[in-house]
Design a protein around this motif. Structure first.
Motif, PDB file in Angstrom:
ATOM      1  N   GLY A 497       4.834  24.115  20.763  1.00  0.00           N
ATOM      2  CA  GLY A 497       5.719  23.525  19.601  1.00  0.00           C
ATOM      3  C   GLY A 497       6.772  22.624  20.172  1.00  0.00           C
ATOM      4  N   ASN A 498       6.873  22.368  21.568  1.00  0.00           N
ATOM      5  CA  ASN A 498       7.785  21.324  21.952  1.00  0.00           C
ATOM      6  C   ASN A 498       6.880  20.200  22.575  1.00  0.00           C
ATOM      7  OD1 ASN A 498       6.809  22.751  24.046  1.00  0.00           O
ATOM      8  ND2 ASN A 498       8.617  22.868  25.394  1.00  0.00           N
ATOM      9  N   GLY A 499       5.595  20.094  22.013  1.00  0.00           N
ATOM     10  CA  GLY A 499       4.864  19.064  22.547  1.00  0.00           C
ATOM     11  C   GLY A 499       4.873  17.570  22.210  1.00  0.00           C
ATOM     12  N   ILE A 500       5.884  17.107  21.454  1.00  0.00           N
ATOM     13  CA  ILE A 500       6.070  15.821  21.178  1.00  0.00           C
ATOM     14  C   ILE A 500       6.311  14.723  22.342  1.00  0.00           C
ATOM     15  CG2 ILE A 500       7.736  14.165  19.883  1.00  0.00           C
ATOM     16  CD1 ILE A 500       8.542  16.524  18.162  1.00  0.00           C
ATOM     17  N   VAL A 501       7.132  15.305  23.210  1.00  0.00           N
ATOM     18  CA  VAL A 501       7.025  14.378  24.458  1.00  0.00           C
ATOM     19  C   VAL A 501       5.644  14.380  25.169  1.00  0.00           C
ATOM     20  CG1 VAL A 501       8.214  14.312  26.848  1.00  0.00           C
ATOM     21  CG2 VAL A 501       9.613  14.957  24.819  1.00  0.00           C
ATOM     22  N   GLU A 502       4.997  15.444  25.216  1.00  0.00           N
ATOM     23  CA  GLU A 502       3.787  15.771  25.965  1.00  0.00           C
ATOM     24  C   GLU A 502       2.650  14.516  25.191  1.00  0.00           C
ATOM     25  OE1 GLU A 502       5.829  18.042  25.423  1.00  0.00           O
ATOM     26  OE2 GLU A 502       6.122  19.035  27.481  1.00  0.00           O
ATOM     27  N   MET A 503       2.835  14.506  23.612  1.00  0.00           N
ATOM     28  CA  MET A 503       1.913  13.840  22.951  1.00  0.00           C
ATOM     29  C   MET A 503       2.155  12.415  23.252  1.00  0.00           C
ATOM     30  SD  MET A 503      -0.472  13.344  21.174  1.00  0.00           S
ATOM     31  CE  MET A 503      -0.994  14.954  20.348  1.00  0.00           C
ATOM     32  N   GLU A 504       3.401  12.137  23.176  1.00  0.00           N
ATOM     33  CA  GLU A 504       3.785  10.452  23.457  1.00  0.00           C
ATOM     34  C   GLU A 504       3.428  10.456  24.994  1.00  0.00           C
ATOM     35  OE1 GLU A 504       5.226   8.085  21.738  1.00  0.00           O
ATOM     36  OE2 GLU A 504       4.974   9.857  19.969  1.00  0.00           O
ATOM     37  N   LYS A 505       3.479  11.023  25.909  1.00  0.00           N
ATOM     38  CA  LYS A 505       2.929  10.849  27.231  1.00  0.00           C
ATOM     39  C   LYS A 505       1.315  10.542  27.017  1.00  0.00           C
ATOM     40  CE  LYS A 505       2.987  12.513  32.003  1.00  0.00           C
ATOM     41  NZ  LYS A 505       3.601  13.712  32.722  1.00  0.00           N
ATOM     42  N   ALA A 506       0.734  11.637  26.389  1.00  0.00           N
ATOM     43  CA  ALA A 506      -0.536  11.748  26.205  1.00  0.00           C
ATOM     44  C   ALA A 506      -1.074  10.030  25.537  1.00  0.00           C
ATOM     45  CB  ALA A 506      -1.283  12.827  25.567  1.00  0.00           C
ATOM     46  N   MET A 507      -0.354   9.696  24.559  1.00  0.00           N
ATOM     47  CA  MET A 507      -0.697   8.509  23.892  1.00  0.00           C
ATOM     48  C   MET A 507      -0.599   7.364  24.739  1.00  0.00           C
ATOM     49  SD  MET A 507      -1.201   8.931  20.474  1.00  0.00           S
ATOM     50  CE  MET A 507      -0.687   7.470  19.633  1.00  0.00           C
ATOM     51  N   LYS A 508       0.280   7.151  25.683  1.00  0.00           N
ATOM     52  CA  LYS A 508       0.309   6.341  26.575  1.00  0.00           C
ATOM     53  C   LYS A 508      -0.872   6.369  27.585  1.00  0.00           C
ATOM     54  CE  LYS A 508       3.099   4.263  30.266  1.00  0.00           C
ATOM     55  NZ  LYS A 508       4.735   4.440  30.774  1.00  0.00           N
ATOM     56  N   LEU A 509      -1.415   7.586  27.993  1.00  0.00           N
ATOM     57  CA  LEU A 509      -2.521   7.518  28.895  1.00  0.00           C
ATOM     58  C   LEU A 509      -3.575   7.125  28.174  1.00  0.00           C
ATOM     59  CD1 LEU A 509      -1.681  11.138  30.748  1.00  0.00           C
ATOM     60  CD2 LEU A 509      -1.413   8.765  31.534  1.00  0.00           C
ATOM     61  N   GLY A 510      -3.740   7.635  26.617  1.00  0.00           N
ATOM     62  CA  GLY A 510      -4.779   7.157  26.045  1.00  0.00           C
ATOM     63  C   GLY A 510      -4.951   5.916  25.765  1.00  0.00           C
ATOM     64  N   ARG A 511      -4.201   4.936  25.729  1.00  0.00           N
ATOM     65  CA  ARG A 511      -4.154   3.636  25.421  1.00  0.00           C
ATOM     66  C   ARG A 511      -4.575   2.985  26.994  1.00  0.00           C
ATOM     67  NH1 ARG A 511       0.666   4.087  22.701  1.00  0.00           N
ATOM     68  NH2 ARG A 511       1.960   4.158  24.461  1.00  0.00           N
ATOM     69  N   GLY A 512      -4.285   3.751  28.145  1.00  0.00           N
ATOM     70  CA  GLY A 512      -4.763   3.253  29.313  1.00  0.00           C
ATOM     71  C   GLY A 512      -6.453   3.524  29.319  1.00  0.00           C
ATOM     72  N   LEU A 513      -6.809   4.696  28.719  1.00  0.00           N
ATOM     73  CA  LEU A 513      -8.074   5.042  28.618  1.00  0.00           C
ATOM     74  C   LEU A 513      -8.783   4.339  27.706  1.00  0.00           C
ATOM     75  CD1 LEU A 513     -10.128   7.233  29.682  1.00  0.00           C
ATOM     76  CD2 LEU A 513      -9.225   8.758  27.813  1.00  0.00           C
ATOM     77  N   TYR A 514      -8.506   4.143  26.587  1.00  0.00           N
ATOM     78  CA  TYR A 514      -9.533   3.543  25.616  1.00  0.00           C
ATOM     79  C   TYR A 514      -8.960   2.238  25.162  1.00  0.00           C
ATOM     80  CZ  TYR A 514     -10.712   8.501  24.873  1.00  0.00           C
ATOM     81  OH  TYR A 514     -10.996   9.938  24.946  1.00  0.00           O
ATOM     82  N   GLY A 515      -7.880   1.693  25.472  1.00  0.00           N
ATOM     83  CA  GLY A 515      -7.470   0.439  25.164  1.00  0.00           C
ATOM     84  C   GLY A 515      -6.695   0.339  23.754  1.00  0.00           C
TER      85      GLY A 515
END
Length: 532
Positions: A497-515
């Motif tokens: 439920g409190n995964g908003i911060v984690e999702m933002e972190k994952a999005m940043k990692l995702g940009r590094g992973l997929y561009g």
């Protein structure tokens, strides 16, 4: 004269029939005979030649050249096809069919501006209104590709959201803020010319040739090796065919390293690799040194990674090998800063972390989560010794008796929580700090990930093992984004439920992973799928 006119008419009819039946090679032979006959008639006219027949002969020659160019275009013999169009243009510079064919050739050669000019001129022909829809399609495509090649603003979201169904999206060639310089790693390398943030697109380039085959993991090793050998042979044949058709391709390939005298190699200007402004119609005879070519392919060919295959929706049993010329200048590091993705026959290179101006671009030739000794052995098989900061640090650390004992017991039923605890304690005693911690944690990633995915081990070891977020941050700082890091983050935190911060972190990692080649919502969808 009547006999020669009849012969011209018969050749024209035969060639047209072959062209309509898509028998390209046979049609080229007949058109060549027809063109030769027309040349002979025009250059050596008989005394009794009717002057009114000269325009008719030139028109026949123009059409024959254009149709031969069309056949050569379909055989991907672009330089020769372009020569035919150029000669046809000298006869009729507003000939619709010639302009259309030349535009298609230039578009295939990634010369978008010149192709656009041809299609614009063709659209001015008032007698070709029925072809306006087709021309508008080409005009739109040229404008789109010219924009992409200039800006790098690619977006493959629709294809990804469609679960990679159908043909991969058509991509333009793109060279970003990079240059070729002498490398401290080996020979020459690609370098950033300005500061780049994580996910920035650096290069999009199409393969000279790619060979793919389905090689199931379940087959016997001998069968697998034979299948890979067959792929290699077919791949070499494709490269040889490309070189025979285009001297520019041959010349660019010849600038690649063959594994010898790396320090003495010339540093080519990166503009040589930009398709616009290159005269691909220039042909000259030059023998191919096949032995040198085989060495170049051995050093520079890339395999399509399993991770890339997963991302792009390919069957995991599909194996591929290809040659992407400019990306061949990127050296290896176990501490990489760029990643590659395969979309069709195109290779896309993007920053997997922030890169400073003047920094050399590097990607990993093998799995960055492999232990040091495994990476050392793989580098040896590739014919080099990796001297990156990570390998230099681990070479010293891994010689310690304690580290040798940890490595010895891996995979032998030892409690992985105890392995992590022992490794962390040793890093503290050896005063391994900063990136050094990330390097070693990356080498033992399998152990760390198994601990963080096990509630039992986390309860047992508690505060004796570091927080998962701290480990992830250090690993990303050391080796960049990786699918397995994102997957772990999403599984552990992404659906809370409190995964908003984690999702933002994952999005940043995702940009590094997929561009940065997908919309945010598309990237979010992929990340959620990784966590399932």
């Amino acid at each position: 004269m009547e006999e020669e006119e009849d012969r011209i008419q018969n050749l024209r009819s035969k060639a047209t029939e072959l062209l309509l039946r898509k028998e390209w090679k046979d049609s080229i032979e007949v058109y060549t005979e027809l063109i030769s006959l027309c040349h002979d008639q025009i250059s050596k006219p008989h005394q009794n030649l009717d002057p009114n027949n000269l325009p008719k002969l030139k028109k026949s020659l123009c059409l024959a050249l254009c149709n031969r160019a069309e056949a050569r275009l379909n055989l991907q013999d672009y330089p020769q096809a372009l020569l035919d169009c150029n000669e046809a243009s000298q006869i009729g510079n507003t000939h619709f069919k010639t302009l259309l064919c030349k535009g298609k050739i230039l578009l295939s050669l990634n010369q978008y501006g010149l192709a656009l000019d041809c299609f614009k001129k063709a659209s001015l022909d008032p007698n070709e209104l029925e072809n306006s829809e087709m021309l508008n399609g080409y005009l739109e495509k040229c404008r789109k590709f010219e924009f992409l090649s200039r800006t790098g603003a690619f977006d493959i979201s629709d294809w990804v959201l469609n679960k990679f169904q159908g043909k991969p999206p058509e991509l333009a060639e793109y060279i970003g803020s990079i240059e070729i310089k002498k490398s401290d790693i080996s020979g020459r390398g690609l370098f950033a010319t300005k500061n780049l943030d994580c996910g920035s697109l650096l290069l999009v380039t199409k393969a000279v040739a790619v060979e793919r085959a389905i090689v199931p993991e379940s087959v016997f090793q001998d069968s697998k090796e034979q299948a890979q050998l067959d792929m290699w042979r077919n791949f070499i044949d494709r490269i040889l065919e490309s070189i025979k058709k285009c001297n520019r391709t041959r010349d660019l390939i010849s600038k690649l390293s063959n594994g010898e005298n790396e320090d003495d190699l010339e540093v080519p200007d990166i503009d040589l690799f930009r398709p616009e402004g290159e005269d691909s119609s220039t042909l000259h005879d030059k023998k191919i040194d096949k032995e040198k070519l085989l060495n170049i392919l051995d050093v520079n060919s890339l395999v399509e990674e399993l991770i890339s295959a997963k991302v792009l929706g390919k069957n995991s049993d599909v194996h591929g090998i290809g040659l992407w010329i400019l990306s061949s200048f990127i050296n290896h590091s176990c501490d990489p800063n760029v990643r590659r993705s395969h979309v069709g026959d195109h290779l896309m290179i993007h920053a997997s972390r922030d890169i400073k101006a003047g920094e050399e671009l590097t990607f990993a030739y093998f799995d960055v989560f492999s232990p040091f000794r495994d990476r050392e052995e793989k580098a040896k098989n590739w014919g080099f010794v990796c001297t990156c900061k990570r390998c230099n640090l681990e070479k010293g650390v891994c010689s310690n008796q304690e580290m040798m004992e940890i490595e010895m017991f891996l995979g032998k039923g030892l409690d992985n929580g105890g392995v992590v605890y022992r490794l962390e304690e040793n890093m503290r005693r050896w005063m391994v700090r900063g990136k050094g911690k990330g390097y070693l944690r990356s080498s033992f990633w399998r152990v760390y990930s198994e601990v963080y995915e096990s509630e039992r081990l986390l309860r047992k070891w508690g505060s004796k093992v570091p927080l998962m977020d701290n480990v992830l941050d250090s690993v990303v700082d050391a080796v960049g984004s990786d699918e397995r890091i994102v997957k772990l983050l999403m599984r552990k935190n992404g659906h809370k439920g409190n995964g908003i911060v984690e999702m933002e972190k994952a999005m940043k990692l995702g940009r590094g992973l997929y561009g940065k080649i997908m919309k945010k919502q598309t990237l979010r969808t992929i990340l959620i799928q990784l966590g399932n």
